[in-house]
Design a protein around this motif. Structure first.
Motif, short mmCIF file in Angstrom:
data_model
loop_
_atom_site.label_atom_id
_atom_site.label_comp_id
_atom_site.label_asym_id
_atom_site.label_seq_id
_atom_site.Cartn_x
_atom_site.Cartn_y
_atom_site.Cartn_z
N ASN A 23 0.83 -1.21 0.00
CA ASN A 23 0.00 0.00 0.00
C ASN A 23 0.86 1.26 0.00
O ASN A 23 0.49 2.27 -0.61
N ALA A 24 2.00 1.20 0.66
CA ALA A 24 2.92 2.34 0.64
C ALA A 24 3.45 2.55 -0.79
O ALA A 24 3.53 3.70 -1.27
N CYS A 25 3.75 1.47 -1.48
CA CYS A 25 4.20 1.56 -2.87
C CYS A 25 3.07 2.09 -3.76
O CYS A 25 3.31 2.87 -4.69
N PHE A 26 1.86 1.66 -3.45
CA PHE A 26 0.68 2.11 -4.19
C PHE A 26 0.51 3.62 -4.04
O PHE A 26 0.31 4.35 -5.03
N ALA A 27 0.61 4.11 -2.80
CA ALA A 27 0.46 5.55 -2.53
C ALA A 27 1.53 6.34 -3.25
O ALA A 27 1.27 7.40 -3.85
N ALA A 70 3.18 5.47 -5.97
CA ALA A 70 2.95 5.41 -7.41
C ALA A 70 1.86 6.40 -7.82
O ALA A 70 1.96 7.05 -8.87
N LEU A 71 0.82 6.52 -7.01
CA LEU A 71 -0.25 7.48 -7.31
C LEU A 71 0.28 8.91 -7.26
O LEU A 71 -0.07 9.73 -8.11
N ARG A 72 1.12 9.20 -6.27
CA ARG A 72 1.70 10.55 -6.16
C ARG A 72 2.56 10.87 -7.37
O ARG A 72 2.59 12.01 -7.85
N ASN A 78 2.08 9.64 -10.28
CA ASN A 78 1.26 9.42 -11.48
C ASN A 78 1.82 8.29 -12.34
O ASN A 78 1.79 8.34 -13.57
N ASP A 79 2.35 7.27 -11.68
CA ASP A 79 2.90 6.09 -12.34
C ASP A 79 1.83 5.00 -12.33
O ASP A 79 1.73 4.22 -11.38
N ILE A 80 1.01 4.98 -13.36
CA ILE A 80 -0.15 4.08 -13.38
C ILE A 80 0.27 2.62 -13.38
O ILE A 80 -0.33 1.79 -12.69
N ASP A 81 1.30 2.28 -14.15
CA ASP A 81 1.76 0.89 -14.19
C ASP A 81 2.18 0.41 -12.80
O ASP A 81 1.82 -0.70 -12.38
N ALA A 82 2.93 1.24 -12.10
CA ALA A 82 3.38 0.86 -10.75
C ALA A 82 2.21 0.80 -9.78
O ALA A 82 2.19 -0.05 -8.88
N ALA A 83 1.22 1.69 -9.96
CA ALA A 83 0.05 1.68 -9.09
C ALA A 83 -0.75 0.39 -9.27
O ALA A 83 -1.19 -0.23 -8.29
N VAL A 84 -0.93 -0.02 -10.52
CA VAL A 84 -1.66 -1.27 -10.80
C VAL A 84 -0.92 -2.46 -10.19
O VAL A 84 -1.53 -3.33 -9.57
N GLN A 85 0.40 -2.49 -10.35
CA GLN A 85 1.18 -3.60 -9.80
C GLN A 85 1.10 -3.63 -8.28
O GLN A 85 0.94 -4.71 -7.67
N ALA A 86 1.21 -2.46 -7.65
CA ALA A 86 1.14 -2.41 -6.19
C ALA A 86 -0.24 -2.80 -5.68
O ALA A 86 -0.37 -3.47 -4.65
N MET A 114 -7.93 4.00 -15.51
CA MET A 114 -8.52 5.34 -15.63
C MET A 114 -8.61 5.99 -14.25
O MET A 114 -8.29 7.18 -14.09
N ARG A 115 -9.01 5.21 -13.27
CA ARG A 115 -9.18 5.75 -11.92
C ARG A 115 -7.84 6.13 -11.29
O ARG A 115 -7.71 7.17 -10.65
N PHE A 116 -6.84 5.27 -11.48
CA PHE A 116 -5.54 5.54 -10.87
C PHE A 116 -4.85 6.73 -11.50
O PHE A 116 -3.90 7.28 -10.94
N GLY A 117 -5.31 7.14 -12.66
CA GLY A 117 -4.75 8.33 -13.29
C GLY A 117 -5.43 9.60 -12.84
O GLY A 117 -5.09 10.69 -13.32
N SER A 118 -6.37 9.50 -11.91
CA SER A 118 -7.08 10.68 -11.40
C SER A 118 -6.94 10.77 -9.89
O SER A 118 -6.50 9.82 -9.22
#
Length: 220
Positions: free
Chosen positions: A119-123, A125-127, A129-137, A171-175
């Motif tokens: 979840n820390a990696c997810f957060a 990645a969102l900051r 704006n790395d969508i690929d990394a957010a999806v993976q996390a 789409m969502r992770f890019g917003s």
């Protein structure tokens, strides 16, 4: 009768899985856009495999709802439609609810730490704006409960319908709306750590249902 060697069978299986994974990922990340024609010869050249595993991969992708095949005409990438996506969302949410319900009594301290790290990696990645990394996390986060549950049927269903939902998640992770998932993940970990089976399962389900607002904006 002599038992046949397995080398050929194994190679065929690996080629089929490789083709499926590569085409699926290209559809999910938008490299292969909705409506784009999928030509066996072109895919075969791209992946360096024969047409047989390509056709098998496309058949599997059609069953998942990622491609449309018109016999005698063409195979295309499926559009992102509201009805199909909503159906996949219901199934995926239910599977994650079940996986979490079964996993909570089995989760170790290491599992909980893995969820927190993901979840820390997810957060992050969102900051960034790395969508690929957010999806993976996000996959890594939810994958802890799926793995801990040991439920092969759940994994099989998620493998089939999860990619349909991933196109919308991108789409969502890019917003900015995607950042709400970080707090939801934190809540899931908190409930898991407390041993609250029902609460954690419900929170996991609700996390996936938050995509409903975005699904509603899609065309039928």
């Amino acid at each position: 009768m002599p038992v046949p060697g397995r080398d050929g069978l194994l190679a065929t299986s690996l080629l089929r899985d490789r083709a499926y994974t590569a085409i699926r990922d290209a559809i999910v990340d938008g490299t292969l856009a909705p409506g784009e024609k999928l030509v066996d010869a072109e895919l075969s050249s791209w992946l360096g495999v024969s047409r047989t595993p390509i056709r098998e991969a496309l058949g599997r992708l059609e069953r998942s709802g990622l491609v449309l095949t018109r016999p005698g005409h063409s195979t295309v990438v499926s559009p992102v439609r509201a009805r199909e996506t909503a159906a996949a969302q219901s199934v995926v949410a239910a599977m994650h609810e079940l996986a979490t319900r079964e996993a909570v009594p089995l989760l170790s301290a290491a599992d909980l730490d893995a969820m927190r790290v993901a979840n820390a990696c997810f957060a992050e990645a969102l900051r960034d704006n790395d969508i690929d990394a957010a999806v993976q996390a996000d996959d890594d986060f939810h994958g802890v409960a799926v793995a801990a549950s040991g439920n092969g049927a759940v994994r099989a269903v998620l493998d089939q319908f999860g990619p349909v939902l991933r196109r919308v998640e991108r789409m969502r992770f890019g917003s900015l709306a995607g950042r709400g998932s970080v707090a939801q993940h934190d809540r899931i970990v908190e409930l898991c750590a407390a041993g609250d089976v029902g609460g954690a399962a419900a929170a996991a389900r609700e996390n996936w249902l938050t995509l409903a607002a975005l699904v509603d904006t899609l065309e039928d």
